[in-house]
Design an enzyme around this catalytic site. Structure first.
Site, PDB file in Angstrom:
ATOM      1  CD  GLU A   1     -20.237 -26.501   0.726  1.00  3.55           C
ATOM      2  OE1 GLU A   1     -20.830 -26.971  -0.283  1.00  3.55           O
ATOM      3  OE2 GLU A   1     -20.759 -25.697   1.505  1.00  3.55           O
TER       4      GLU A   1
ATOM      5  CG  PHE B   1     -30.721 -24.755  10.563  1.00  6.21           C
ATOM      6  CD1 PHE B   1     -31.499 -25.230   9.518  1.00  6.21           C
ATOM      7  CD2 PHE B   1     -29.793 -23.760  10.296  1.00  6.21           C
ATOM      8  CE1 PHE B   1     -31.368 -24.715   8.232  1.00  6.21           C
ATOM      9  CE2 PHE B   1     -29.652 -23.239   9.013  1.00  6.21           C
ATOM     10  CZ  PHE B   1     -30.451 -23.726   7.979  1.00  6.21           C
ATOM     11  CD  GLN B   2     -26.834 -24.806   7.368  1.00 15.31           C
ATOM     12  OE1 GLN B   2     -25.998 -24.143   7.949  1.00 15.31           O
ATOM     13  NE2 GLN B   2     -27.094 -24.656   6.075  1.00 15.31           N
TER      14      GLN B   2
ATOM     15  CE  LYS C   1     -22.029 -19.140  14.821  1.00 14.22           C
ATOM     16  NZ  LYS C   1     -23.295 -18.635  14.291  1.00 14.22           N
TER      17      LYS C   1
ATOM     18  CG  MET D   1     -15.392 -46.455 -18.745  1.00 13.18           C
ATOM     19  SD  MET D   1     -14.322 -47.237 -19.978  1.00 13.18           S
ATOM     20  CE  MET D   1     -12.766 -46.431 -19.625  1.00 13.18           C
TER      21      MET D   1
END
Lengths: 164, 553
Positions: free
Chosen positions: B42, B104-105, B154, B464
């Protein structure tokens, strides 16, 4: 220096979090904060007392203004205004000193709002100085608990801090 | 409903990754004319949308699922917020009756992204969706641009609601100021007329506002040299004689000397980042500062400003132009020329252990690519070398993570640019450290047959950070040496990407020529001198005229 900011904000979920989060994130110190409805439905007014130099306060106000939910920000410390805070103090009191306490409360134009065999609750409204003064006077009786509302303020005269 | 709104907003490309909570949305997408690019992480979706937005100027759109899908966006959102890139991100959330139960999630993504979005929404009811979507696009793409996130549970995706979409929206607390205050503009004109050693210091705001033409006319008319921040590169032609380069930590000596000696800075769409100003107390001590910015909060935030002008930088520059007369700055320009002659951009250490210098590679890439090439960089030494050596002739052709400094930005941003500008060459200049932060997107470019040249400046280290350890931590190279692992040519080939390797100047030139003629993605592994440092350098929180030049002058 302490500044009192009046913030008009859309009364939407998360609006308060956005404002308080902004203060902590940018390292600005909130002294106290009071929130409530306004005459316009859906718009709340926050009064925030914040400590900082003029440039810091200017940056605070600009950052607040960037929040989409914030409609208006005014610095009430820059103009004549009425500022008040309410404090409830629960102080130890028995038959021996109740009248002494009563006298102090009257001097500060406070009110006794509850009495029990060993304590009293006193309600007092006023400026920060006044609240500090009565607190100091009551200290030697033994303060059990204090709660304060945070400062609220309105501009003096006909001027208002409205959304438009 | 959401897809219909996106079509009305003129969106044609979405970047995303599906998951449980966005199943209803992806189900709709299945027969939608909207294009969707499936990434492999993502974070890459946000960076790609960011690259797309920087090239097109329109908001980039991202879809992701709840929980980890949403939290994986966080770095990309913060990156876009720091660089003022317009994005609209739509995340799925667990069903509204599960919110707050650690389902969940589930992740509180509106809470998490509060400080890194311009605004965000948690949609409670489908009937609010049209107005929220319209507000989101309006907020993201106006004023100081930025990312806006919409979190949709959802069950809300599945709700039926009337669709009345109004692109015109009024938000009580949001009214950006576009035209500059006339009185302030007059003061600015007078200050410019009175200045003896003026400079224009421009940034990313010039590009977002499309102010490059106005800037050019202003510089040409008043004969004022131009310095651009990293984010501003391209807003003024890289090869122009009035262009002094980038200021600050790895800026040109001339730009830093000019900012130190100037008596007037015309700052346009910049935010005086600490990488630019160095030690604030010593910054531009002799100068008056005019600061033009669309965001009032930027004015006076870091540096005291004499003439603040809040407004759209293009409109304000055009206002200034109407009132300005040709300037006479010949003496000042002569001084600048002598600095330029004395302190050219260092081209790398002599007698290095490896025969290939990264600065040479960047110069060759610049020489061999067409002027309309879009360059995306990652973060680190290669980024600074690109900023110094790659000539960026016009805006929206240099994509880099300026504010946040996000390693892993460049490659996905190049993917976004590829879709935004199908006819222009897209070049990703990256490092071996940065590239490994989003290397999985090799699959995306192969699947979509994308013409992207990946120029990997491979110095076997986190260069760097290694450089800072060399300068400021007694060469104690704590966890910055990556060695030659992995074999990038083999990795690329395993994904199906054509790969070349160059270890000498000759090989480098040949590899670039070959890559530029190849269809589809190509990776060139430039194995360069690992000890090479980025010069000039100003140590952090030092005055910008105290410059470490590396002994090249």
């Amino acid at each position: 220096m302490k500044h009192v900011l009046a913030i008009l904000v859309e009364n939407k979920a998360g609006a308060l979090t956005r404002i308080s989060g902004l203060f902590s994130r940018r390292g600005f110190n909130i002294d106290n904060i009071a929130v409530g409805e306004t005459v316009t439905p859906g718009i709340a007014r926050m009064t925030i007392t914040v400590e900082g130099s003029d440039p810091v306060i200017e940056q605070v106000m600009k950052q607040l203004h960037k929040l989409i939910n914030v409609i208006k920000v005014s610095n009430l410390s820059k103009e004549p205004s009425v500022m008040r805070e309410l404090m409830l103090i629960k102080v130890r009191a028995d038959t021996g000193n109740r009248s002494d306490i009563q006298q102090i409360v009257e001097t500060f134009r406070g009110k006794v709002v509850d009495v029990s065999p060993d304590s009293m609750i006193i309600e007092v409204t006023g400026t920060e100085d006044k609240l500090e003064a009565i607190k100091m006077m009551l200290e030697h009786f033994g303060i059990k608990e204090i709660v304060r509302t945070g400062k609220v303020a309105l501009l003096r005269g006909t001027k208002t801090t409205r959304e438009s | 409903m959401i897809l219909k709104a996106l079509e009305i907003e003129g969106v044609d490309q979405i970047f995303g990754f599906p998951g449980g909570a966005v199943l209803p949305l992806y189900n709709q997408l299945y027969d939608s004319p909207l294009k969707h690019l499936l990434v492999r992480h993502e974070q890459a979706a946000v960076h790609a949308a960011d690259g797309y937005a920087r090239v097109t100027g329109n908001p980039g759109v991202v879809f992701a699922t709840s929980g980890p899908g949403a939290t994986n966006l966080v770095t990309g959102i913060a990156n876009a917020y720091m660089d003022s890139v317009p994005l609209v991100l739509i995340t799925g959330q667990v069903a509204s009756y599960f919110i707050g139960t650690d389902a969940f999630q589930e992740a509180d993504i509106t809470g998490i992204t509060l400080p890194i979005t311009k605004h965000n929404y948690l949609v409670k009811n489908a009937k609010d969706l049209p107005s929220i979507l319209s507000e989101a696009f309006y907020i993201a793409s106006t004023g100081r641009r930025g990312p806006v996130l919409i979190d949709i549970p959802k069950d809300v995706f599945d709700q039926e609601a009337p669709f009345e979409y109004n692109q015109q929206c009024h938000i009580a607390g949001y009214n950006p100021t576009y035209s500059g205050h006339a009185g302030q503009i007059n003061r600015a004109v007078k200050a410019i007329r009175d200045a003896v050693r003026p400079v224009i210091f421009g940034g990313g705001g010039l590009i977002r506002a499309g102010a490059d033409q106005a800037l050019r006319e202003l510089a040409d008319t008043a004969k004022i040299p131009v310095i651009l921040s990293l984010m501003g590169l391209g807003a003024f032609p890289g090869g122009n004689s009035l262009f002094l380069g980038m200021p600050g930590m790895h800026g040109s000596v001339t730009a830093n000397y000019a900012l130190t000696e100037t008596d007037l800075i015309i700052a346009a769409g910049v935010r005086f980042d600490d990488r630019v100003t160095g030690k604030l107390e010593n910054f531009a001590e002799k100068a008056k500062i005019i600061h033009i910015d669309i965001d009032p909060a930027e004015i006076g935030k870091n540096v005291n400003i004499d003439i603040p002008i809040v407004g759209d930088v293009r409109l304000v520059l055009e206002d200034l132009l109407r009132k300005l007369k040709p300037g006479n700055t010949a003496k000042w320009l002569k001084q600048i020329e002598s600095w330029q002659a004395k302190y050219p951009t260092p081209t790398g250490s002599k007698g290095a252990s490896s025969s290939l210098l990264p600065q040479f590679v960047i110069r060759e890439l610049s020489r061999l690519s067409e002027p309309d090439t879009i360059v995306a960089t990652d973060v680190g030494q290669h980024q600074m070398w690109t900023a110094q050596h790659f000539i960026i002739p016009a805006p929206n052709r240099f994509l880099t993570s300026g504010g946040l400094g996000t390693m892993g930005y460049g490659f996905p941003a190049a993917i976004g640019a590829r879709l935004a500008a199908p006819d222009q060459r897209v070049l990703c200049i990256t490092g071996d450290g940065s590239f490994q932060m989003n290397i999985q997107e090799l699959a995306t470019v192969v699947n979509n047959k994308m013409d992207i040249t990946i120029a990997l400046i491979n110095n076997g280290s986190l260069g760097m950070v290694r450089q800072w350890q060399e300068f400021f931590y007694e060469k104690r190279y704590s966890h910055t040496i990556l060695a030659e692992c992995p074999d990038f040519v083999k990795v690329a080939e395993a994904y199906g990407v054509r790969a070349l390797r160059a270890t000498t100047e000759k090989e480098a030139t040949r590899a670039i020529e070959e890559a530029f003629q190849t269809k589809g993605p190509v990776l060139i592994d430039f194995v360069v001198n690992p000890e090479e440092n980025v010069y000039p350098m100003v140590a952090p929180n030092h005055p910008i005229n105290q410059i470490i030049t590396g002994g090249d002058f």
